[in-house]
Design a protein around this motif. Structure first.
Motif, PDB file in Angstrom:
ATOM      1  N   LEU A   1      23.770 -27.604  25.159  1.00 25.30           N
ATOM      2  CA  LEU A   1      25.343 -27.957  25.572  1.00 25.30           C
ATOM      3  C   LEU A   1      25.279 -29.492  25.152  1.00 25.30           C
ATOM      4  O   LEU A   1      26.187 -30.419  24.882  1.00 25.30           O
ATOM      5  CB  LEU A   1      26.174 -26.893  26.856  1.00 25.30           C
ATOM      6  CG  LEU A   1      25.768 -25.182  26.325  1.00 25.30           C
ATOM      7  CD1 LEU A   1      26.210 -25.460  27.994  1.00 25.30           C
ATOM      8  CD2 LEU A   1      27.530 -25.003  25.506  1.00 25.30           C
TER       9      LEU A   1
ATOM     10  N   GLU B   1      34.934 -23.669  19.082  1.00 29.36           N
ATOM     11  CA  GLU B   1      33.506 -23.589  18.374  1.00 29.36           C
ATOM     12  C   GLU B   1      33.398 -22.107  19.655  1.00 29.36           C
ATOM     13  O   GLU B   1      32.869 -22.420  20.956  1.00 29.36           O
ATOM     14  CB  GLU B   1      32.899 -23.539  17.284  1.00 29.36           C
ATOM     15  CG  GLU B   1      32.171 -25.148  18.762  1.00 29.36           C
ATOM     16  CD  GLU B   1      30.734 -26.027  18.567  1.00 29.36           C
ATOM     17  OE1 GLU B   1      29.508 -25.172  17.428  1.00 29.36           O
ATOM     18  OE2 GLU B   1      30.689 -26.675  18.264  1.00 29.36           O
ATOM     19  N   ARG B   2      32.473 -21.352  18.595  1.00 32.90           N
ATOM     20  CA  ARG B   2      32.126 -20.551  19.531  1.00 32.90           C
ATOM     21  C   ARG B   2      30.336 -20.412  19.105  1.00 32.90           C
ATOM     22  O   ARG B   2      29.846 -21.281  18.389  1.00 32.90           O
ATOM     23  CB  ARG B   2      31.651 -19.249  18.024  1.00 32.90           C
ATOM     24  CG  ARG B   2      31.152 -17.663  19.267  1.00 32.90           C
ATOM     25  CD  ARG B   2      31.399 -16.528  18.283  1.00 32.90           C
ATOM     26  NE  ARG B   2      30.450 -15.529  19.199  1.00 32.90           N
ATOM     27  CZ  ARG B   2      30.831 -14.449  19.567  1.00 32.90           C
ATOM     28  NH1 ARG B   2      31.961 -13.923  19.331  1.00 32.90           N
ATOM     29  NH2 ARG B   2      29.974 -13.297  19.945  1.00 32.90           N
ATOM     30  N   LEU B   3      29.600 -20.855  20.206  1.00 33.78           N
ATOM     31  CA  LEU B   3      27.738 -20.718  20.865  1.00 33.78           C
ATOM     32  C   LEU B   3      27.858 -19.750  20.689  1.00 33.78           C
ATOM     33  O   LEU B   3      27.613 -19.223  22.405  1.00 33.78           O
ATOM     34  CB  LEU B   3      27.864 -22.176  21.510  1.00 33.78           C
ATOM     35  CG  LEU B   3      26.570 -22.398  21.718  1.00 33.78           C
ATOM     36  CD1 LEU B   3      25.900 -22.955  20.616  1.00 33.78           C
ATOM     37  CD2 LEU B   3      26.572 -23.656  22.886  1.00 33.78           C
ATOM     38  N   ASP B   4      26.901 -19.078  20.107  1.00 31.18           N
ATOM     39  CA  ASP B   4      26.109 -17.680  20.785  1.00 31.18           C
ATOM     40  C   ASP B   4      25.447 -17.948  22.184  1.00 31.18           C
ATOM     41  O   ASP B   4      24.418 -18.841  22.515  1.00 31.18           O
ATOM     42  CB  ASP B   4      25.419 -17.160  20.046  1.00 31.18           C
ATOM     43  CG  ASP B   4      26.173 -16.689  18.599  1.00 31.18           C
ATOM     44  OD1 ASP B   4      27.556 -15.914  19.090  1.00 31.18           O
ATOM     45  OD2 ASP B   4      26.168 -16.291  18.065  1.00 31.18           O
TER      46      ASP B   4
ATOM     47  N   ALA C   1      33.126 -26.831  28.153  1.00 32.25           N
ATOM     48  CA  ALA C   1      32.839 -25.319  27.530  1.00 32.25           C
ATOM     49  C   ALA C   1      32.783 -24.406  28.225  1.00 32.25           C
ATOM     50  O   ALA C   1      32.966 -24.843  29.103  1.00 32.25           O
ATOM     51  CB  ALA C   1      31.233 -25.520  28.048  1.00 32.25           C
TER      52      ALA C   1
ATOM     53  N   LYS D   1      24.869 -31.054  21.813  1.00 37.38           N
ATOM     54  CA  LYS D   1      26.291 -30.336  21.498  1.00 37.38           C
ATOM     55  C   LYS D   1      27.587 -32.135  22.036  1.00 37.38           C
ATOM     56  O   LYS D   1      28.436 -31.959  21.210  1.00 37.38           O
ATOM     57  CB  LYS D   1      26.858 -29.023  22.022  1.00 37.38           C
ATOM     58  CG  LYS D   1      25.919 -28.165  20.803  1.00 37.38           C
ATOM     59  CD  LYS D   1      27.103 -27.606  20.572  1.00 37.38           C
ATOM     60  CE  LYS D   1      26.801 -26.512  19.207  1.00 37.38           C
ATOM     61  NZ  LYS D   1      26.755 -26.658  17.879  1.00 37.38           N
TER      62      LYS D   1
END
Length: 117
Positions: free
Chosen positions: A54, A36-39, A4, A57
Motif C-alpha cells: 500500500l 482500483e482493486r488490490l487483492d 485504501a 502505491k
C-alpha cells in the motif's frame, strides 16, 4: 492522495486482516479520480506485506472497520493513517471522508480468532 478500504463486495469488510480485497481510491481536488482493486494477501493482514504494498502505491489513509493494534502499528510505521469504525458502502464512505465527516473511532479488533493483534 490515495485511500485504501478493506472491501467485501461493495462494503467495508469488518475485519481488515481477512478482507476479500482492498479498494484503492485516488483523490485529487476533493474528488475521486479513480479506484482500483488490490487483492488481499493470504493470511493475517498485520503479518503480511500489505502495508509495504500500500505504501508503494502511495496510500496515505486506511478507512477500516475493525483492526487490531498490531495492524495499526504496521500501517502507521508505513506512514498510513488508520481510521477505524468505518462501515457501509465503500463509495459513500469515501465521499463522507472527503467531506470531513469520518473520524477514527479507536475500535480495536477483539475477536477470539484474531488474538487482538
Amino acid at each position: 492522495m490515495k485511500i485504501a478500504v478493506p472491501t467485501r463486495g461493495t462494503v467495508v469488510d469488518d475485519h481488515f486482516g481477512h478482507c476479500e480485497f482492498f479498494t484503492v481510491y485516488s483523490i485529487e481536488d476533493n474528488a475521486v479520480q479513480s479506484k482500483e482493486r488490490l487483492d488481499s494477501p493470504t493470511g493475517c493482514g498485520c503479518k503480511s506485506n500489505i502495508a509495504s504494498i500500500l505504501q508503494e502505491k502511495g496510500v496515505g489513509v486506511m478507512l477500516a472497520g475493525n483492526m487490531g493494534q498490531g495492524a495499526v502499528n504496521v500501517l502507521n510505521a508505513s506512514d498510513i493513517t488508520v481510521v477505524r469504525g468505518c462501515s457501509g458502502d465503500i463509495d459513500e464512505l469515501v465521499q463522507r471522508w472527503i467531506k470531513g465527516e469520518v473520524k477514527d473511532q479507536h475500535i480495536l479488533c477483539d475477536h477470539h480468532d484474531c488474538g487482538n493483534h
